[in-house]
Write an enzyme that holds these catalytic residues in place. Structure first.
Site, PDB file in Angstrom:
ATOM      1  CB  CYS A 193      -0.911  -0.013   1.228  1.00  0.00           C
ATOM      2  SG  CYS A 193      -2.038   1.375   1.239  1.00  0.00           S
TER       3      CYS A 193
ATOM      4  CB  CYS B 290      -9.784   6.865 -40.541  1.00  0.00           C
ATOM      5  SG  CYS B 290      -8.449   5.819 -39.928  1.00  0.00           S
TER       6      CYS B 290
ATOM      7  CB  CYS C 263       3.353   6.054 -41.468  1.00  0.00           C
ATOM      8  SG  CYS C 263       4.842   5.231 -42.077  1.00  0.00           S
TER       9      CYS C 263
ATOM     10  CB  CYS D   3      -5.571   0.639 -37.783  1.00  0.00           C
ATOM     11  SG  CYS D   3      -6.961   0.195 -38.845  1.00  0.00           S
TER      12      CYS D   3
END
Lengths: 432, 439
Positions: free
Chosen positions: A139, A349, A356, A389
């Site tokens: 914790c 799209c 890239c 993608c």
């Protein structure tokens, strides 16, 4: 239906899904609901030493990070260990174990770092007939400021010492829960093993601030204008947890040490991944806190179906991927792939192109009518286009066969060879 | 006894009073913040996004949706208004399924585009709800420009000119500004007097003086404007409607759909607006749909929309046609009106010839009608002196110092958004010309 019966360090449960030590396991009411829903076991929310219980803040205890459609990706909390009296918790644990004998009942513990404190609490837990204990050395907030939780978990010598006390003063199986807030997760795992731990569980939550309130200029969750770092969990931490589990599973010093995998398990697939990387079972919290206990039906049915499809047992799955976790230097540098765009699935799209062209290798062309194609002579197969993608499997990586010529390098795809023998490596060993 | 939907003839008050308010309320109310976030999250932020290309005003749609995602709808509105000062009305009236949403990659992916129109409305409503106008004027240039027509083309031109520091005088033939937004579009698309509110908001930039009741050729001449101003923009729209040219066209109960819609839009009390029991609308465009649907909403029992060619040739969008059908309008294609038959001077029936591939089959049929709306296209009215036509529209660039845009010129599809683009672009051209930068 594949058999999901689990035996983790001698603790049996009808399936390998335990609820992790957390708010869902803080009291009988919740745990009974979980068992009715079908959970295999619980790690009861951490008990502290005898005496006045800890107190929690009375403002928000949780902060969150969301993805699209406000899907909860990450949760953080500043809640402490149980704030209910020790006697109440012990009585309920005993009752639930008696009523649900086939379910795993493990009790999480965190007491001051002296032998007597541990000896005292262990005696009390043994009376409940619980199946085992989990030492909360993870914790990261509040308790650590008092010399407990991750303050212990960050010092391997303390882990070893406390684990040794626990094994000495108790007959119960002992799981050591590890904090990820450390540079090398193998060190605390090795310490736990040296101390005699039966297993480790990981990861506990990660130090985090989920966001900053830009009006009050305070971290979230905010308490009266101030915020403290909390423990981060949920789907966002899964990759960190998987790596840490794998590091312990493949470390010769800890090989074979049972692991209870924790960190962002949300679907059966996540659980299967933890198991494949060496976990013997998994613990779940955030997914249950997000969607309720009903998810256990998907978790169990999904894992069972997967095992059936693979013709595999639960035990066979555990650790199956460990041999394939290696170091970068051993990766095959003659493994050549190229991105392939499935034009039937492409929705044009252009995100692969933007990614890239702007940020990678200019290896995707765009026609005036928005047809996107990979330029093999430029593609280094980085996989970024696949990752950005929005359509699954629209872009995939195709492996060039041995002997094919990589249009980017003009080189033939050769036999396995890695960095250790590469001519550019000043430390290269002679090729065999 | 009061009227009902079955009362014969052209009658007011066919509905109970509350129905009028519900029938003509916002067809698609504004998103609340939750709905907007859910819708915005679906945008992929495409590269060189097809939706931008499909928008005549080229609004950077992925950017404005990202700004909504990032919690700043008012910044999103700035992105919209930078390109299209009528972003509010375009969000309501654009046939988005043939423009931005038709091009959305999620239309290809799932048959469900990102709801760009409604997100645009969410953004623009958010900003317009604030006090004040978001744009400031550049320093005064001392140049004066006359804009004829206070429709979307004229006001988009005027706003952009005012922003560049020119002083603009807008002349409008009607009593109110707004053009077709005010007079020519179905009420449920512009609920809450939005057209008037939008013009008032747009005028908030300052530097635009509006004069209504001023018609070119009647109250002012083009020569006069050319002499008095540094430049003139003509955005006069299409003032006349095409005639059917068939017997019975002058019978009582036969009127232009444009007039009917204008009367409806200007009516303070729709229960007082009469409508036929059997209404026939002739035409296949947006005006025909608006007249047909609103007839139905006023309580007409039977409304038919009849078009002379096939479904594919109708200029009304699929979405509009579906909406009309849902409201109970009967849509008939391949039927050309040949005669309107009356009794006692009022229309009783309309006769159509069945058509096949554009030619009559020789067979005819009749529809009962006590009201007929003509919606077979609009055209320019009287031409200003010295201007020539190209087809049914103003010929381009024919006079020094005179620009034109909107429905009165060629190049658009008589869409608000095209008119805005042309008005804006004319303003940039005028600005470049006035500042000596070519144009």
């Amino acid at each position: 239906m594949a058999d999901l019966t689990s035996n983790f360090i001698g603790i049996k449960s009808p399936n390998p899904y335990w609820l992790a030590s957390a708010p869902p396991t803080d009291k009988e009411y919740n745990v009974v609901r979980a068992f009715k829903a079908g959970w295999g076991g619980v790690v009861w929310k951490t008990l502290g030493a005898e005496g006045p219980p800890v107190v929690n803040v009375n403002g928000p205890r949780y902060g969150a990070v969301w993805g699209a459609d406000r899907r909860l990706l990450g949760l953080n909390n500043i809640e402490l260990i149980t704030d209910r009296p020790l006697e109440v918790n012990l009585r309920e644990i005993k009752q639930v174990k008696r009523d649900w004998p086939d379910r795993a009942m493990v009790v999480s513990l965190m007491v001051p770092c002296d032998e007597q404190s541990w000896k005292d609490i262990l005696a009390r837990v043994e009376e409940t007939e619980a199946d085992g204990v989990e030492l909360n050395f993870g914790c990261p907030h509040g308790m650590s400021e008092r010399g407990m939780g991750s303050a212990v978990g960050q010092v391997p010598e303390y882990i070893e010492m406390v684990t040794r006390w626990v094994k000495q003063h108790s007959r119960m199986p002992c799981i050591v829960k590890l904090t990820p807030n450390i540079a090398d997760i193998r060190k605390p795992a090795e310490a736990a093993k040296r101390g005699g731990a039966d297993a480790v569980s990981l990861i506990n939550t990660i130090n985090s601030i989920t966001s900053v309130n830009l009006d009050t200029f305070s971290p979230e969750p905010m308490i009266d204008g101030k915020g403290a770092h909390g423990g981060y969990c949920g789907p966002a931490v899964k990759p960190i947890a998987l790596n840490m589990v794998a590091e312990i599973a493949r470390d010769p010093a800890t090989a074979g040490l049972p692991i209870s995998g924790i960190g962002g398990v949300t679907t059966w697939r996540d659980a299967a991944e933890f198991l494949a990387l060496g976990a013997g079972n998994v613990q779940v919290c955030t997914a249950a806190m997000t969607y309720g206990f009903g998810i256990i039906k998907e978790l169990t049915a999904g894992l069972s179906l997967y095992l059936d499809e693979k013709g595999m047992t639960l035990d066979a799955l555990s650790g199956r991927a460990v041999p394939n976790v290696t170091d970068w230097q051993y990766l095959n540098l003659n493994h050549v792939t190229k991105a392939r765009i499935n034009q039937d699935l492409c929705i044009s799209c252009g995100r692969c192109f933007a990614a890239c062209e702007d940020t990678s290798h200019q290896a995707i062309s765009m026609s005036p009518d928005r047809v996107f194609e990979v330029i093999d002579a430029e593609c280094v197969a980085c996989n970024l286009c696949v990752n950005v993608c929005p359509v699954a499997d629209c872009i995939t990586m195709e492996t060039l066969p041995k002997g094919a010529v990589d249009p980017r390098t003009g080189q033939e795809v050769g036999e396995y060879a890695n960095w250790t023998t590469h001519p550019n490596n000043p430390m290269a060993k002679a090729a065999e | 006894m009061s009227n009902s939907i079955t009362t014969p003839g052209i009658q007011p008050g066919r509905l109970v009073p509350d129905d009028y308010a519900t029938h003509f309320d916002d067809l698609y109310p504004s998103y609340d913040p939750h709905e907007a976030m859910v819708a915005a999250d679906r945008c992929y932020f495409c590269h060189d996004a097809p939706c931008i290309t499909a928008c005549p005003t080229e609004i950077d749609i992925p950017l404005f949706i990202r700004q909504i995602q990032a919690g700043q709808p008012e910044a999103a509105a700035r992105t919209i208004f930078d390109q299209n000062i009528f972003g509010g009305s375009c969000a309501r009236v654009c046939p988005t399924e043939t423009l931005c949403e038709g091009a959305c990659v999620r239309e290809m992916a799932e048959g469900k585009p990102v709801e760009i129109g409604r997100l645009q409305r969410y953004a623009t409503d958010s900003l317009m709800a604030r006090q004040g106008h978001p744009y400031a004027r550049a320093a005064s240039t001392g140049k004066r420009v006359a804009v004829v027509g206070a429709g979307p083309a004229g006001l988009a031109c005027a706003h952009r000119l005012a922003m560049h520091g020119h002083d603009v005088t807008v002349l409008e033939a009607q009593d109110k500004p707004g053009g077709l937004n005010e007079y020519g579009i179905a009420a449920y698309k512009m609920a809450g007097d939005f057209a008037a509110r939008e013009v008032a908001w747009l005028m908030g930039i300052g530097g635009i003086s509006l004069h209504t009741g001023q018609a070119l050729g009647r109250d002012v001449t083009l020569d006069q404007l050319r002499a008095d101003y540094d430049a003139v923009f003509l955005g006069v729209g299409l003032g006349d409607v095409n005639a059917l040219g068939i017997p019975g066209e002058d019978l009582e109960g036969v009127r232009s759909a444009v007039d009917f819609i204008a009367e409806l839009r200007q009516s303070d009390d729709l229960s007082g607006l009469p409508v036929g029991r059997d209404v026939v609308v002739i035409g296949g465009g947006m005006t025909a749909v608006d007249a047909a649907v609103q007839s139905k909403l006023l309580g007409a029992q039977h409304v038919s929309m009849v078009y002379r060619r096939g479904r594919a040739a109708m200029s009304a969008s699929d979405h509009e046609i579906e909406h009309a059908a849902t409201e109970g309008v009967t849509i008939m294609t391949d039927a050309s009106p040949v005669a309107i038959h009356g009794e006692g001077g009022a229309v009783r029936e309309i006769e159509f010839a069945y058509m096949q591939a554009g030619t009559p089959t020789g067979e005819t049929f009749r529809l009962r009608a006590d009201q007929v709306f003509k919606a077979i296209g609009q055209r320019l009215g009287a031409l200003p002196d010295g201007l020539a036509l190209a087809g049914r529209k103003l010929a381009a660039a024919q006079m020094a110092g005179v620009w034109a845009g909107g429905d009165c010129t060629a190049g658009g599809e008589d869409l608000t958004v095209t008119a805005v683009a042309q008005g804006r672009d004319a303003a940039e051209s005028i600005h470049a010309h006035l500042m000596g930068n070519g144009g």
